[in-house]
Design a protein around this motif. Sequence first.
Motif, PDB file in Angstrom:
ATOM      1  N   LEU A 143       1.183   4.060  -3.158  1.00 18.60           N
ATOM      2  CA  LEU A 143       0.794   5.457  -2.937  1.00 18.60           C
ATOM      3  C   LEU A 143       1.962   6.394  -3.232  1.00 18.60           C
TER       4      LEU A 143
ATOM      5  N   PRO B 275      -7.497  -2.255  -0.953  1.00 18.35           N
ATOM      6  CA  PRO B 275      -7.300  -1.179   0.042  1.00 18.35           C
ATOM      7  C   PRO B 275      -6.370  -0.076  -0.470  1.00 18.35           C
ATOM      8  N   ALA B 276      -5.315  -0.451  -1.207  1.00 18.43           N
ATOM      9  CA  ALA B 276      -4.404   0.577  -1.761  1.00 18.43           C
ATOM     10  C   ALA B 276      -5.159   1.473  -2.734  1.00 18.43           C
TER      11      ALA B 276
ATOM     12  N   THR C 201      -4.470  -6.280  -0.273  1.00 17.50           N
ATOM     13  CA  THR C 201      -3.503  -5.198  -0.517  1.00 17.50           C
ATOM     14  C   THR C 201      -3.982  -4.259  -1.630  1.00 17.50           C
TER      15      THR C 201
ATOM     16  N   ILE D 255       0.831  -1.210   0.000  1.00 15.20           N
ATOM     17  CA  ILE D 255       0.000   0.000   0.000  1.00 15.20           C
ATOM     18  C   ILE D 255       0.866   1.262   0.000  1.00 15.20           C
ATOM     19  N   GLU D 256       1.842   1.264   0.880  1.00 13.96           N
ATOM     20  CA  GLU D 256       2.656   2.464   1.031  1.00 13.96           C
ATOM     21  C   GLU D 256       3.403   2.845  -0.256  1.00 13.96           C
TER      22      GLU D 256
ATOM     23  N   ARG E 293      -8.404   2.088  -2.803  1.00 13.47           N
ATOM     24  CA  ARG E 293      -9.365   2.944  -2.079  1.00 13.47           C
ATOM     25  C   ARG E 293      -8.645   4.134  -1.435  1.00 13.47           C
ATOM     26  N   GLN E 294      -7.494   3.866  -0.834  1.00 16.08           N
ATOM     27  CA  GLN E 294      -6.756   4.945  -0.176  1.00 16.08           C
ATOM     28  C   GLN E 294      -6.231   5.952  -1.211  1.00 16.08           C
ATOM     29  N   ALA E 295      -5.672   5.444  -2.302  1.00 19.49           N
ATOM     30  CA  ALA E 295      -5.134   6.328  -3.349  1.00 19.49           C
ATOM     31  C   ALA E 295      -6.253   7.177  -3.946  1.00 19.49           C
ATOM     32  N   HIS E 296      -7.402   6.565  -4.129  1.00 16.46           N
ATOM     33  CA  HIS E 296      -8.547   7.309  -4.671  1.00 16.46           C
ATOM     34  C   HIS E 296      -8.971   8.411  -3.702  1.00 16.46           C
ATOM     35  N   LYS E 297      -9.002   8.074  -2.419  1.00 17.13           N
ATOM     36  CA  LYS E 297      -9.380   9.051  -1.395  1.00 17.13           C
ATOM     37  C   LYS E 297      -8.452  10.269  -1.442  1.00 17.13           C
ATOM     38  N   GLU E 298      -7.188  10.013  -1.739  1.00 22.05           N
ATOM     39  CA  GLU E 298      -6.206  11.108  -1.797  1.00 22.05           C
ATOM     40  C   GLU E 298      -6.148  11.778  -3.172  1.00 22.05           C
TER      41      GLU E 298
END
Length: 418
Positions: A166, A211-212, A208, A162-163, A214-219
């Motif tokens: 991103l 969730p990655a 992995t 994930i990290e 979803r987080q990238a989209h959120k940002e």
Amino acid sequence: MKALITNAAMALLDDQITNAAEKGVTDRFYGLIPNGYLLIENGLISAFGPMSALQENLANNTAMNQIDDAIDAAGRLLTPALIDCHTHVVYGGHRALEFEMRLKGASYAEVAKAGGGIVSTVSATRSQSVEQLVEGALARVDALIAEGISLIEIKSGYGLDIETELRMLRAARSIEAARPVRVITSFLGAHAMPPGEDMSPEGYIEKTCIPALRQAHKEGLVDAVDGFCESIAFSAEQIVPLFNVAAELGLPVKLHAEQLTRCGGSLLAASHKALSVDHVEYANKEDVIALAAAGCTAVLLPGAFYTLRETQKPPVALFRDQGVPMALATDANPGSSPMTSVLLAMNMGCTLFGMTPYEALAGVTRNAARALGISDSGMLRSGLRADLALWDVAHPAELAYRIGFNPLYRRIFGGQIT
Ligand code: DI6
Ligand code: FE
């Protein structure tokens, strides 16, 4: 802010042009105006036509007075700026040693199975900060800009956690602030299985990749979702949950499909109304018909075909017959296509794949924009962005014809000469 370009040979690349004769167009494919002018206002193309109509337009159109910037093209060729619609320019390290292995006879798939390939770039990428990733990418982006590129697609896919996924996307996004170029990002978490982890492909996608995403989209880091559908990567069924999340998030999808084997990627992409399917050497007639019906663009990547010494060519004649638009791109990546020249991709598209020089130019302008879902660039048309390239050549076929020669004279980005 107004700029006027005069005495240009212009290739409009607009396949929907209206009043072509009135605009002085002499070749319906390139949309060629042998001696024309083009007016830029506030970063957009506001008018164009044959030089013979310029005086008349100047008299009728007060907007055409008070020109801030005048460029006499002196017969040079004006085209839309070029677009590289498939790249992996953000990564750490290099794979020159793998190049040596492959020259000694190891195949791309064998190198990948032996722990080289994509996963070796993953280790190098994980060890770099966002600043280091940007610095490495800029050298490659600069090479593309020097060839008149105004828009670059950049994929993640060398993090596989994930990290780092991103971090790659943040690096890609920050290129826009560092250079006069637009960037479109694609999330490619489904590129390979992460090394050294005891996980099934389904588990990796679930735990992995999604969730990655979803987080990238959120940002705000993701413009599209991509995957590598291949025998050495993910099956079509394994990619489905990822595409379903993309749909839920309102993100378009695209897919690396049928590059090394026929794996069902084209049919999957078509059923999800993908923007593009990329590589497609092993696509067959059933695939091409499905792609045509779904309105997908085929992105051909001759740099990877050349580097891997592939012999199966993409079905160009079928794409043509079925009306599937063809784009061309570099696939710039450290393994299968260490190439940062769109002009060379055009030449290879013609010589290796049998595309015409017109198809090659449309492939890096209008159809590349289409492959990215972009409608404000890629053609010379009033109202579109003034992203232009002025070339020291007289005819557009010259752009695909030469090898290792860059005739760019000026690049204009959003109306600004850069
Ligand atoms: N297909 C490719 O050609 C690149 N990725 C992909 O899915 C290769 C990436 C690499 O070898 O590093
Ligand atoms: Fe690729």
